[in-house]
Design a protein around this motif. Structure first.
Motif, PDB file in Angstrom:
ATOM      1  N   ASN A 140      34.560  41.648  42.761  1.00  0.00           N
ATOM      2  CA  ASN A 140      35.585  41.202  41.818  1.00  0.00           C
ATOM      3  C   ASN A 140      35.889  42.396  40.924  1.00  0.00           C
ATOM      4  O   ASN A 140      34.977  42.991  40.346  1.00  0.00           O
ATOM      5  CB  ASN A 140      35.092  40.033  40.965  1.00  0.00           C
ATOM      6  N   ARG A 141      37.172  42.738  40.822  1.00  0.00           N
ATOM      7  CA  ARG A 141      37.566  43.880  40.001  1.00  0.00           C
ATOM      8  C   ARG A 141      38.332  43.390  38.791  1.00  0.00           C
ATOM      9  O   ARG A 141      39.259  42.592  38.899  1.00  0.00           O
ATOM     10  CB  ARG A 141      38.442  44.831  40.805  1.00  0.00           C
ATOM     11  N   TYR A 142      37.924  43.861  37.634  1.00  0.00           N
ATOM     12  CA  TYR A 142      38.600  43.576  36.368  1.00  0.00           C
ATOM     13  C   TYR A 142      38.932  44.935  35.759  1.00  0.00           C
ATOM     14  O   TYR A 142      38.044  45.628  35.267  1.00  0.00           O
ATOM     15  CB  TYR A 142      37.698  42.801  35.405  1.00  0.00           C
ATOM     16  N   GLY A 143      40.197  45.341  35.837  1.00  0.00           N
ATOM     17  CA  GLY A 143      40.559  46.672  35.355  1.00  0.00           C
ATOM     18  C   GLY A 143      39.865  47.726  36.197  1.00  0.00           C
ATOM     19  O   GLY A 143      40.046  47.771  37.409  1.00  0.00           O
ATOM     20  N   ASP A 144      39.024  48.557  35.575  1.00  0.00           N
ATOM     21  CA  ASP A 144      38.307  49.595  36.313  1.00  0.00           C
ATOM     22  C   ASP A 144      36.836  49.251  36.540  1.00  0.00           C
ATOM     23  O   ASP A 144      36.040  50.098  36.908  1.00  0.00           O
ATOM     24  CB  ASP A 144      38.425  50.942  35.598  1.00  0.00           C
ATOM     25  N   ARG A 145      36.465  47.990  36.334  1.00  0.00           N
ATOM     26  CA  ARG A 145      35.079  47.528  36.517  1.00  0.00           C
ATOM     27  C   ARG A 145      34.970  46.671  37.775  1.00  0.00           C
ATOM     28  O   ARG A 145      35.790  45.779  37.995  1.00  0.00           O
ATOM     29  CB  ARG A 145      34.608  46.709  35.309  1.00  0.00           C
ATOM     30  N   TYR A 146      33.951  46.919  38.582  1.00  0.00           N
ATOM     31  CA  TYR A 146      33.712  46.176  39.816  1.00  0.00           C
ATOM     32  C   TYR A 146      32.388  45.428  39.712  1.00  0.00           C
ATOM     33  O   TYR A 146      31.393  45.985  39.265  1.00  0.00           O
ATOM     34  CB  TYR A 146      33.643  47.124  41.017  1.00  0.00           C
ATOM     35  N   TYR A 147      32.386  44.169  40.179  1.00  0.00           N
ATOM     36  CA  TYR A 147      31.188  43.335  40.173  1.00  0.00           C
ATOM     37  C   TYR A 147      30.998  42.760  41.572  1.00  0.00           C
ATOM     38  O   TYR A 147      31.902  42.124  42.118  1.00  0.00           O
ATOM     39  CB  TYR A 147      31.321  42.201  39.159  1.00  0.00           C
ATOM     40  N   LEU A 148      29.810  42.971  42.146  1.00  0.00           N
ATOM     41  CA  LEU A 148      29.526  42.447  43.472  1.00  0.00           C
ATOM     42  C   LEU A 148      29.524  40.923  43.416  1.00  0.00           C
ATOM     43  O   LEU A 148      28.828  40.323  42.599  1.00  0.00           O
ATOM     44  CB  LEU A 148      28.172  42.974  43.964  1.00  0.00           C
ATOM     45  N   SER A 149      30.324  40.308  44.280  1.00  0.00           N
ATOM     46  CA  SER A 149      30.500  38.862  44.260  1.00  0.00           C
ATOM     47  C   SER A 149      29.899  38.163  45.484  1.00  0.00           C
ATOM     48  O   SER A 149      29.311  37.101  45.373  1.00  0.00           O
ATOM     49  CB  SER A 149      31.993  38.539  44.177  1.00  0.00           C
ATOM     50  N   GLU A 150      30.075  38.782  46.667  1.00  0.00           N
ATOM     51  CA  GLU A 150      29.573  38.175  47.902  1.00  0.00           C
ATOM     52  C   GLU A 150      29.041  39.251  48.830  1.00  0.00           C
ATOM     53  O   GLU A 150      29.565  40.367  48.862  1.00  0.00           O
ATOM     54  CB  GLU A 150      30.688  37.418  48.634  1.00  0.00           C
ATOM     55  N   VAL A 151      28.023  38.880  49.609  1.00  0.00           N
ATOM     56  CA  VAL A 151      27.463  39.737  50.650  1.00  0.00           C
ATOM     57  C   VAL A 151      27.453  38.917  51.932  1.00  0.00           C
ATOM     58  O   VAL A 151      26.913  37.808  51.955  1.00  0.00           O
ATOM     59  CB  VAL A 151      26.023  40.184  50.301  1.00  0.00           C
ATOM     60  N   TRP A 152      28.092  39.444  52.990  1.00  0.00           N
ATOM     61  CA  TRP A 152      28.178  38.743  54.272  1.00  0.00           C
ATOM     62  C   TRP A 152      27.493  39.562  55.357  1.00  0.00           C
ATOM     63  O   TRP A 152      27.700  40.763  55.459  1.00  0.00           O
ATOM     64  CB  TRP A 152      29.643  38.523  54.674  1.00  0.00           C
ATOM     65  N   GLY A 153      26.706  38.894  56.194  1.00  0.00           N
ATOM     66  CA  GLY A 153      26.049  39.538  57.325  1.00  0.00           C
ATOM     67  C   GLY A 153      26.824  39.301  58.601  1.00  0.00           C
ATOM     68  O   GLY A 153      27.753  38.491  58.647  1.00  0.00           O
ATOM     69  N   VAL A 154      26.448  40.006  59.672  1.00  0.00           N
ATOM     70  CA  VAL A 154      27.130  39.851  60.952  1.00  0.00           C
ATOM     71  C   VAL A 154      26.861  38.495  61.591  1.00  0.00           C
ATOM     72  O   VAL A 154      27.524  38.107  62.536  1.00  0.00           O
ATOM     73  CB  VAL A 154      26.752  40.976  61.943  1.00  0.00           C
ATOM     74  N   ASP A 155      25.903  37.757  61.050  1.00  0.00           N
ATOM     75  CA  ASP A 155      25.603  36.425  61.585  1.00  0.00           C
ATOM     76  C   ASP A 155      26.534  35.358  61.011  1.00  0.00           C
ATOM     77  O   ASP A 155      26.416  34.178  61.331  1.00  0.00           O
ATOM     78  CB  ASP A 155      24.154  36.047  61.301  1.00  0.00           C
ATOM     79  N   GLY A 156      27.478  35.768  60.141  1.00  0.00           N
ATOM     80  CA  GLY A 156      28.422  34.828  59.568  1.00  0.00           C
ATOM     81  C   GLY A 156      27.930  34.109  58.336  1.00  0.00           C
ATOM     82  O   GLY A 156      28.609  33.254  57.790  1.00  0.00           O
ATOM     83  N   VAL A 157      26.738  34.429  57.871  1.00  0.00           N
ATOM     84  CA  VAL A 157      26.182  33.795  56.681  1.00  0.00           C
ATOM     85  C   VAL A 157      26.361  34.746  55.501  1.00  0.00           C
ATOM     86  O   VAL A 157      26.119  35.940  55.610  1.00  0.00           O
ATOM     87  CB  VAL A 157      24.686  33.451  56.874  1.00  0.00           C
ATOM     88  N   GLY A 158      26.815  34.187  54.381  1.00  0.00           N
ATOM     89  CA  GLY A 158      27.030  35.000  53.196  1.00  0.00           C
ATOM     90  C   GLY A 158      26.254  34.475  52.009  1.00  0.00           C
ATOM     91  O   GLY A 158      25.699  33.387  52.041  1.00  0.00           O
ATOM     92  N   VAL A 159      26.219  35.288  50.961  1.00  0.00           N
ATOM     93  CA  VAL A 159      25.600  34.892  49.702  1.00  0.00           C
ATOM     94  C   VAL A 159      26.605  35.164  48.594  1.00  0.00           C
ATOM     95  O   VAL A 159      27.111  36.290  48.471  1.00  0.00           O
ATOM     96  CB  VAL A 159      24.288  35.670  49.441  1.00  0.00           C
ATOM     97  N   HIS A 160      26.928  34.129  47.833  1.00  0.00           N
ATOM     98  CA  HIS A 160      27.801  34.264  46.660  1.00  0.00           C
ATOM     99  C   HIS A 160      26.897  34.506  45.459  1.00  0.00           C
ATOM    100  O   HIS A 160      26.049  33.676  45.136  1.00  0.00           O
ATOM    101  CB  HIS A 160      28.647  33.012  46.459  1.00  0.00           C
ATOM    102  N   LEU A 161      27.072  35.668  44.810  1.00  0.00           N
ATOM    103  CA  LEU A 161      26.200  36.041  43.699  1.00  0.00           C
ATOM    104  C   LEU A 161      26.683  35.438  42.386  1.00  0.00           C
ATOM    105  O   LEU A 161      27.884  35.317  42.145  1.00  0.00           O
ATOM    106  CB  LEU A 161      26.133  37.562  43.575  1.00  0.00           C
ATOM    107  N   THR A 162      25.735  35.075  41.554  1.00  0.00           N
ATOM    108  CA  THR A 162      26.032  34.530  40.233  1.00  0.00           C
ATOM    109  C   THR A 162      26.588  35.641  39.342  1.00  0.00           C
ATOM    110  O   THR A 162      25.994  36.719  39.269  1.00  0.00           O
ATOM    111  CB  THR A 162      24.743  33.964  39.605  1.00  0.00           C
TER     112      THR A 162
END
Length: 82
Positions: free
Chosen positions: A35-57
């Protein structure tokens, strides 16, 4: 839970998240979603090749930006496996 490691200094950190299972027709690409807000980036999701992801708080700083109404832009980086 996701563990991230800085290869430069060896430091690690843990991040809490919620497991996401995509629909059957979803592309199964390894990717990072920020997620980008102006010039700041925050990791939001990580997805693997198995199709399963993690949505970070979101962290406190990102939550404050959301409450302030700062416009969000999603940025995706796809991984290519060798």
């Amino acid at each position: 839970m996701i563990q991230m490691r800085n290869n430069g200094n060896g430091q690690t950190m843990l991040a809490l998240g919620i497991v996401i299972y995509p629909g059957y027709n979803a592309p199964w690409d390894a990717k990072l979603v920020f997620n980008r807000y102006g010039d700041r980036y925050y990791l939001s999701e990580v997805w693997g090749v198995d199709g399963v992801g993690v949505h970070l708080t979101p962290c406190k700083e990102e939550k404050a930006l959301q409450l302030a109404g700062v416009r969000l832009q999603e940025t995706v980086i796809y991984a290519r496996l060798r």
